[in-house]
Write a protein that holds these residues in place. Structure first.
Motif, mmCIF file in Angstrom:
data_model
loop_
_atom_site.group_PDB
_atom_site.id
_atom_site.type_symbol
_atom_site.label_atom_id
_atom_site.label_comp_id
_atom_site.label_asym_id
_atom_site.label_seq_id
_atom_site.Cartn_x
_atom_site.Cartn_y
_atom_site.Cartn_z
ATOM 1 N N LEU A 88 0.974 -1.344 -0.029
ATOM 2 C CA LEU A 88 -0.064 0.063 0.132
ATOM 3 C C LEU A 88 0.838 1.241 0.078
ATOM 4 C CD1 LEU A 88 -2.798 -1.187 2.496
ATOM 5 C CD2 LEU A 88 -2.731 -0.889 0.037
ATOM 6 N N GLN A 89 1.971 1.060 0.420
ATOM 7 C CA GLN A 89 2.938 2.330 0.527
ATOM 8 C C GLN A 89 3.540 2.622 -0.817
ATOM 9 O OE1 GLN A 89 6.734 1.486 2.483
ATOM 10 N NE2 GLN A 89 6.605 3.307 3.799
ATOM 11 N N VAL A 90 3.789 1.483 -1.713
ATOM 12 C CA VAL A 90 4.308 1.550 -2.921
ATOM 13 C C VAL A 90 3.021 2.113 -3.951
ATOM 14 C CG1 VAL A 90 5.214 0.476 -5.124
ATOM 15 C CG2 VAL A 90 6.181 0.001 -2.699
ATOM 16 N N LEU A 91 1.826 1.461 -3.847
ATOM 17 C CA LEU A 91 0.747 1.555 -4.796
ATOM 18 C C LEU A 91 -0.083 2.482 -4.066
ATOM 19 C CD1 LEU A 91 0.066 -1.902 -6.172
ATOM 20 C CD2 LEU A 91 1.488 -0.067 -7.096
ATOM 21 N N ASP A 92 0.411 3.830 -3.780
ATOM 22 C CA ASP A 92 -0.126 4.715 -3.042
ATOM 23 C C ASP A 92 -1.014 5.410 -3.988
ATOM 24 O OD1 ASP A 92 -0.890 6.724 -1.164
ATOM 25 O OD2 ASP A 92 0.906 7.952 -1.613
ATOM 26 N N GLY A 93 -2.337 5.217 -4.060
ATOM 27 C CA GLY A 93 -3.453 5.762 -4.624
ATOM 28 C C GLY A 93 -3.458 5.517 -6.237
ATOM 29 N N LYS A 94 -4.477 6.004 -6.900
ATOM 30 C CA LYS A 94 -4.939 5.615 -7.860
ATOM 31 C C LYS A 94 -3.748 5.694 -9.176
ATOM 32 C CE LYS A 94 -7.692 7.671 -11.815
ATOM 33 N NZ LYS A 94 -9.060 8.782 -11.919
ATOM 34 N N TRP A 95 -3.000 6.843 -9.030
ATOM 35 C CA TRP A 95 -1.952 7.360 -10.227
ATOM 36 C C TRP A 95 -0.810 6.593 -10.130
ATOM 37 C CZ3 TRP A 95 -4.824 9.438 -13.412
ATOM 38 C CH2 TRP A 95 -5.595 10.616 -13.142
ATOM 39 N N ALA A 96 -0.190 6.220 -8.759
ATOM 40 C CA ALA A 96 0.710 5.141 -8.532
ATOM 41 C C ALA A 96 0.491 3.871 -9.349
ATOM 42 C CB ALA A 96 1.236 5.111 -7.316
ATOM 43 N N THR A 97 -0.667 3.460 -9.005
ATOM 44 C CA THR A 97 -1.039 2.083 -9.332
ATOM 45 C C THR A 97 -1.271 2.024 -10.856
ATOM 46 O OG1 THR A 97 -2.280 1.709 -7.370
ATOM 47 C CG2 THR A 97 -2.706 0.337 -9.315
ATOM 48 N N GLY A 154 6.628 -2.203 -20.903
ATOM 49 C CA GLY A 154 8.008 -1.502 -21.417
ATOM 50 C C GLY A 154 8.057 0.202 -20.999
ATOM 51 N N PRO A 155 9.124 0.544 -21.344
ATOM 52 C CA PRO A 155 9.406 1.830 -20.921
ATOM 53 C C PRO A 155 8.626 2.876 -21.827
ATOM 54 C CG PRO A 155 11.267 0.822 -21.958
ATOM 55 C CD PRO A 155 10.311 -0.111 -21.863
ATOM 56 N N LYS A 156 8.355 3.958 -21.198
ATOM 57 C CA LYS A 156 7.543 5.107 -21.841
ATOM 58 C C LYS A 156 7.982 6.344 -21.276
ATOM 59 C CE LYS A 156 2.917 3.018 -22.142
ATOM 60 N NZ LYS A 156 3.318 1.630 -22.255
ATOM 61 N N ARG A 157 7.757 7.329 -22.318
ATOM 62 C CA ARG A 157 8.127 8.615 -21.843
ATOM 63 C C ARG A 157 6.947 9.537 -21.094
ATOM 64 N NH1 ARG A 157 10.583 11.290 -27.131
ATOM 65 N NH2 ARG A 157 10.933 12.829 -25.850
ATOM 66 N N PHE A 158 7.361 10.646 -20.533
ATOM 67 C CA PHE A 158 6.292 11.199 -19.730
ATOM 68 C C PHE A 158 5.030 11.475 -20.259
ATOM 69 C CE2 PHE A 158 4.500 15.004 -17.580
ATOM 70 C CZ PHE A 158 4.462 14.890 -16.210
ATOM 71 N N THR A 159 4.967 12.150 -21.428
ATOM 72 C CA THR A 159 3.650 12.514 -22.116
ATOM 73 C C THR A 159 2.964 11.258 -22.438
ATOM 74 O OG1 THR A 159 4.959 12.408 -24.281
ATOM 75 C CG2 THR A 159 4.602 14.491 -23.011
ATOM 76 N N GLU A 160 3.594 10.108 -22.763
ATOM 77 C CA GLU A 160 2.891 8.642 -23.031
ATOM 78 C C GLU A 160 2.254 8.284 -21.877
ATOM 79 O OE1 GLU A 160 5.457 6.264 -26.419
ATOM 80 O OE2 GLU A 160 6.520 6.844 -24.442
ATOM 81 N N LEU A 161 2.839 8.278 -20.590
ATOM 82 C CA LEU A 161 2.356 7.954 -19.313
ATOM 83 C C LEU A 161 1.287 8.644 -19.141
ATOM 84 C CD1 LEU A 161 5.428 7.250 -16.993
ATOM 85 C CD2 LEU A 161 3.604 5.508 -17.706
ATOM 86 N N ARG A 162 1.444 10.097 -19.103
ATOM 87 C CA ARG A 162 0.277 11.208 -18.656
ATOM 88 C C ARG A 162 -1.006 10.698 -19.270
ATOM 89 N NH1 ARG A 162 0.444 17.602 -18.794
ATOM 90 N NH2 ARG A 162 -1.389 17.853 -17.548
ATOM 91 N N ALA A 163 -1.022 10.401 -20.742
ATOM 92 C CA ALA A 163 -1.985 10.188 -21.600
ATOM 93 C C ALA A 163 -2.622 8.788 -21.290
ATOM 94 C CB ALA A 163 -1.571 10.224 -23.085
ATOM 95 N N VAL A 178 -2.602 7.099 -18.348
ATOM 96 C CA VAL A 178 -3.303 7.141 -17.090
ATOM 97 C C VAL A 178 -4.477 8.034 -17.040
ATOM 98 C CG1 VAL A 178 -1.238 6.013 -15.864
ATOM 99 C CG2 VAL A 178 -1.812 8.539 -15.700
ATOM 100 N N GLY A 179 -4.844 8.714 -17.890
ATOM 101 C CA GLY A 179 -5.823 9.687 -18.027
ATOM 102 C C GLY A 179 -5.635 11.113 -17.707
ATOM 103 N N GLY A 180 -4.568 11.314 -17.886
ATOM 104 C CA GLY A 180 -4.099 12.974 -17.913
ATOM 105 C C GLY A 180 -4.169 13.703 -16.496
ATOM 106 N N PRO A 181 -3.376 13.048 -15.799
ATOM 107 C CA PRO A 181 -3.355 13.830 -14.366
ATOM 108 C C PRO A 181 -2.625 15.236 -14.438
ATOM 109 C CG PRO A 181 -1.780 12.107 -14.300
ATOM 110 C CD PRO A 181 -2.618 11.969 -15.588
ATOM 111 N N SER A 182 -2.602 16.005 -13.476
ATOM 112 C CA SER A 182 -1.679 17.209 -13.836
ATOM 113 C C SER A 182 -0.241 16.718 -13.781
ATOM 114 C CB SER A 182 -1.927 18.260 -12.630
ATOM 115 O OG SER A 182 -1.411 17.668 -11.515
ATOM 116 N N ALA A 183 0.549 17.670 -14.587
ATOM 117 C CA ALA A 183 1.913 17.244 -14.614
ATOM 118 C C ALA A 183 2.697 17.135 -13.188
ATOM 119 C CB ALA A 183 2.656 18.421 -15.426
#
Length: 97
Positions: free
Chosen positions: A5-14, A23-32, A34-39
């Motif tokens: 629970l410490q690692v998977l702390d909330g929706k965004w981390a999970t 595999g690896p991703k860039r920041f913008t790929e990740l942001r899109a 996971v649903g577009g959290p704030s930067a």
């Protein structure tokens, strides 16, 4: 359980861990993905996961700089937990309404 629970702390981390499983991703790929959290929110989660040894951040000396995030072996070991969460969610859909 507390460590997980410490690692998977909330929706965004999970969701970040889930998206990095293939595999690896860039920041913008990740942001899109996971649903577009704030930067700021995504940056905070990525830093926390990096600090805990779940992912690595690689900066490539290019113009513009390219930053790639990738799960460590420890991060990939969370796959069975995520698969169990998926199975539970499919077997127990949210109530309508």
């Amino acid at each position: 359980m507390e460590r997980t629970l410490q690692v998977l702390d909330g929706k965004w981390a999970t969701l970040v861990v889930r998206e990095l499983m293939p595999g690896p991703k860039r920041f913008t790929e990740l942001r899109a993905a996971v649903g577009g959290p704030s930067a700021k929110t995504l940056t905070d989660r990525l830093r926390s996961l990096e600090h805990q040894g779940i992912l690595t951040r690689t900066v490539y000396a290019e113009v513009p700089p390219r930053v790639v995030y990738e799960l460590t072996d420890q991060g990939r070991s969370l796959n069975s937990i995520l698969m169990a969460m998926l199975a539970w969610g499919e077997a127990n859909p949210a109530p309508a309404g």
